[in-house]
Design an enzyme around this catalytic site. Structure first.
Site: not given
Length: 148
Positions: A11, A17, A121
């Site tokens: 990410c 994440r 996000d």
């Protein structure tokens, strides 16, 4: 798809994440008796940063933990050694392919078998955003486990 040996989850910052997905995938693969290495990294990570507390709370609510996780910047050499690279957003996949064109056919969205949509996000958002991201990650990991 052939059996992968090393899976990298990517990410942006490697504090929300990707560490969540790493924790979930590790447990799912262990439960399925799959001996694969799972790691995570960020395209713009601050090396050594801890997991976001809200991400850890979301994991803990489902019996997972990544509290010992420390963010790390994506390493091009590791990318070259990976058998599978899973990213959270299409722009991450594009950045990975720009960094290493040899990843074509090995870099995919984590949500590829789920709905193919970006997993946005949750950084800086309310706890429910982290819970929603956890649910998306859990579902996506289950779909990947079926194909590994």
């Amino acid at each position: 798809m052939p059996m992968s040996r090393h899976i990298l989850i990517v990410c942006r910052g490697n504090v929300c994440r990707s560490p969540m997905a790493e924790a979930v995938m590790r447990r799912h693969l262990a439960a399925a008796a799959m001996e694969l290495t799972v790691a995570s990294a960020g395209l713009a990570a601050v090396n050594g940063a801890p997991i976001d507390p809200a991400a850890e709370r979301a994991l803990a609510a489902h019996g997972f933990s990544a509290r010992t996780h420390r963010a790390r910047q994506l390493d091009r050499e590791e990318l070259e050694r990976c058998d599978l690279v899973l990213a959270m957003e299409q722009r991450h996949v594009a950045a990975l392919l720009a960094l290493s064109p040899t990843l074509r056919g090995k870099a995919f969205l984590l949500s590829r078998w789920q709905d193919g949509a970006d997993i946005r996000d949750p950084f800086g958002r309310a706890q429910d955003a982290f819970e929603n991201v956890y649910a998306r990650i859990e579902s996506a990991v289950c779909k990947w486990r079926e194909r590994l």
